[in-house]
Every structure is written in structure tokens, then in C-alpha cells.
Design an enzyme around this catalytic site. Structure first.
Site, PDB file in Angstrom:
ATOM      1  N   HIS A   1       0.433  -4.385  -8.712  1.00  0.00           N
ATOM      2  CA  HIS A   1      -0.620  -5.398  -8.878  1.00  0.00           C
ATOM      3  C   HIS A   1      -0.021  -6.750  -9.287  1.00  0.00           C
ATOM      4  CE1 HIS A   1      -3.495  -1.815  -9.881  1.00  0.00           C
ATOM      5  NE2 HIS A   1      -3.052  -1.794  -8.649  1.00  0.00           N
TER       6      HIS A   1
ATOM      7  N   HIS B   1      -8.903  -3.131  -2.514  1.00  0.00           N
ATOM      8  CA  HIS B   1      -7.821  -2.794  -3.441  1.00  0.00           C
ATOM      9  C   HIS B   1      -6.637  -2.161  -2.703  1.00  0.00           C
ATOM     10  CE1 HIS B   1      -5.946  -2.275  -7.300  1.00  0.00           C
ATOM     11  NE2 HIS B   1      -5.473  -1.137  -6.806  1.00  0.00           N
TER      12      HIS B   1
ATOM     13  N   ASP C   1      -2.859  -3.364  -2.964  1.00  0.00           N
ATOM     14  CA  ASP C   1      -1.683  -2.510  -3.193  1.00  0.00           C
ATOM     15  C   ASP C   1      -0.633  -2.728  -2.100  1.00  0.00           C
ATOM     16  OD1 ASP C   1      -2.564  -1.262  -5.530  1.00  0.00           O
ATOM     17  OD2 ASP C   1      -3.417   0.460  -4.477  1.00  0.00           O
TER      18      ASP C   1
ATOM     19  N   HIS D   1       1.238   4.140  -1.582  1.00  0.00           N
ATOM     20  CA  HIS D   1       2.525   3.601  -2.009  1.00  0.00           C
ATOM     21  C   HIS D   1       3.706   4.288  -1.308  1.00  0.00           C
ATOM     22  CE1 HIS D   1       0.308   1.298  -4.838  1.00  0.00           C
ATOM     23  NE2 HIS D   1      -0.121   2.354  -5.486  1.00  0.00           N
TER      24      HIS D   1
HETATM   25 ZN   LIG Z   1      -3.540  -0.422  -7.152  1.00  0.00          ZN
END
Ligand SMILES: [Zn+2]
Length: 280
Positions: free
Chosen positions: A76, A231, A235, A258
């Protein structure tokens, strides 16, 4: 040619680490041109450059590792740096993660904007993607495709949330308005299990959109109906910032996270024919 940027003076924030649950103080300070973004664990007297090649763990946030030293949940803050087009920054922490603040990128962006931007003496360079690079894992997929300018699109599908899609052509103003305010989210039924693994101990209804079987529990915190997919783009922007320079490419993600984001950068840089460095 646009110059590299750092911030004009140091700024500090204190808050809770999302996973460790401990209080952390973070100071973001100007850094010389070419320094890049570097995390410093003041408590361990160790530095870790914010680069994809130092990412070792991606299950619930992007974790940088060097030897025994880790810095978790960097994505973030990295998104806020990308959104402000900051190239050089020293981020000093007295604990294992930046404070999660509001669970978004806007709280970091506001902090850094308060420091003011400073131009460096050198020109900014970007990484232009020349060939499509795609990674897939199960039904998750992430791709970087050649394009004239930077954009992100994402397709999300979760129980309760359903399907959401979003496309974002990068601009600084657009990032601040459309993407940076989107909060992280989590499923309440997973919280006990996560806490037993010493994860999400700092998660609260103030920093995370919490979902149960009927929807968002803390709906008063929700800023957009499609906040979840926004969001995921936040990311992705933070994870792509670990390339070490801005990308010129079209990012496409579907149910990716991720792990796929990091695999994507590793695939990009695995073959020098995939990219070239150009003036930003
Ligand atoms: Zn996040």
C-alpha cells in the site's frame, strides 16, 4: 524529460502493523537521486531495497526479505509512492511492517504529499514492456502487455462480493481519487484462523472492510460499491512498483494476487528481450 522525485522533508506516522498487531513508527525521508525506495529496519539495523527480487512471501501481503530481515505489507505504501511518482525514498521502521493506517493508500499519499515533492538532478527512466508477459496459477492470471501508456484492469470474483471489474488509465489525479481510497478487505470467518497463525492481529473494523456471509459488516467504512476490485488494482500498482521504475505497459489481472504479481515481474525481467529502459 521529467526528473526523478523524492520528498522535500521527512514525515512520520505511528500506527498498528496489520499482521503483527504491534505499534510501529514509520519515517519517510528524502533520499539521493538513484537511491530508489529502500526500507530500513532501525530496530535490526538493516536495509532492504523495495525490489521484486527481494520478495519471498506473498500469502497475505507482499513481504520483502534479505537474510533474516523482513518487512511485510509494503504494497500500500509502494502504491502511494507510485501514485505520487516518487523514485527515491528512505522508509525507516522500528518494527516489522509499515503501520496499516486506514488500510488504503490514501493515508500514505496524504502523509507524503504533506512532505512536499522535490525534484532530483537526474531524469526519470521507465521500463517499457516490449512483449506480452503472462503468468497463470489455477484460475488466477496476470499479464503485462505492450502499450503506449500505463493502465490497469482487473476482474475479481469472490463469494458474497460477486464479480467486479475495473479499468484504470494511470494519472496522478486519477490514482488519488479512484484507487488510493480503496480499503483492504477480509473475511470474518477466516480471522480466528489467521490470528492463530499470528496474522491479521492488527486488523480492525477501522482499517479493513470485513465481510461475512451477508456482505460488508462495517458498511459505514465503505467508500465505493466496487471498492474490492479497486483495492486489487491498488495492490497491483504497489506490487508493480517493485520493478524499481515505472512501467509503460497495460496490466491485466484476473483473480490474481501478490504471488502472481511477483511472478509476473520475475517473468518480465527473466528475458531482456521483454523490455527496455526508456526516458519516462
Ligand atoms: Zn492490499
Amino acid at each position: 524529460m521529467p526528473p526523478r522525485h523524492t520528498i522535500a522533508h521527512a514525515v512520520t506516522a505511528t500506527g498498528t502493523a496489520l499482521h503483527a498487531g504491534v505499534s510501529v513508527t514509520m519515517t519517510c525521508a528524502p533520499a539521493p537521486s538513484g537511491h530508489g525506495i529502500v526500507f530500513r529496519r532501525a530496530d535490526l539495523k538493516a536495509d532492504i531495497p523495495a525490489l521484486y527480487s527481494h520478495v519471498e512471501e506473498t500469502r497475505l501481503g507482499t513481504v520483502l526479505e534479505r537474510g533474516d530481515v523482513k518487512v511485510g505489507v509494503v504494497e500500500h505504501l509502494m502504491a502511494a509512492c507510485a501514485g505520487l511518482e516518487i523514485d527515491d525514498l528512505l522508509v525507516t521502521l522500528d518494527g516489522p511492517e509499515p503501520p496499516i493506517l486506514d488500510g488504503d493508500a490514501l493515508s500514505y499519499l496524504t502523509l507524503l504529499e504533506g512532505a512536499g515533492m522535490a525534484e532530483q538532478g537526474e531524469a526519470r527512466t521507465a521500463i517499457q514492456v516490449l512483449r506480452p508477459v503472462t503468468v497463470e496459477s489455477g484460475d488466477a492470471k496476470a499479464a503485462l502487455l505492450p502499450d503506449d501508456r500505463l493502465s490497469y484492469s482487473y476482474e475479481l470474483s469472490f463469494p458474497v462480493i460477486g464479480e467486479q471489474t475495473y479499468a484504470f488509465a494511470f494519472t496522478r489525479a486519477g490514482f488519488k481519487a479512484e484507487i488510493a481510497p480503496a480499503r483492504t478487505f477480509g473475511f470474518l470467518k477466516e480471522l480466528d484462523a489467521l490470528n492463530r497463525m499470528n496474522l491479521a492481529k492488527g486488523a480492525s473494523l477501522a482499517n479493513t472492510l470485513a465481510l461475512d456471509d451477508s456482505g460488508v459488516v462495517n458498511r459505514e467504512q465503505q467508500r465505493f460499491a466496487d471498492e474490492f476490485v479497486r483495492h486489487k488494482i491498488l495492490d497491483a500498482i504497489g506490487d508493480m512498483a517493485l520493478a524499481g521504475a515505472p512501467l509503460i505497459a497495460r496490466f491485466e489481472g484476473r483473480k490474481s494476487g501478490h504471488a502472481t504479481n511477483n511472478a509476473l515481474l520475475r517473468a518480465l525481467f527473466a528475458d531482456p528481450a521483454n523490455y527496455r529502459r526508456v526516458a519516462a
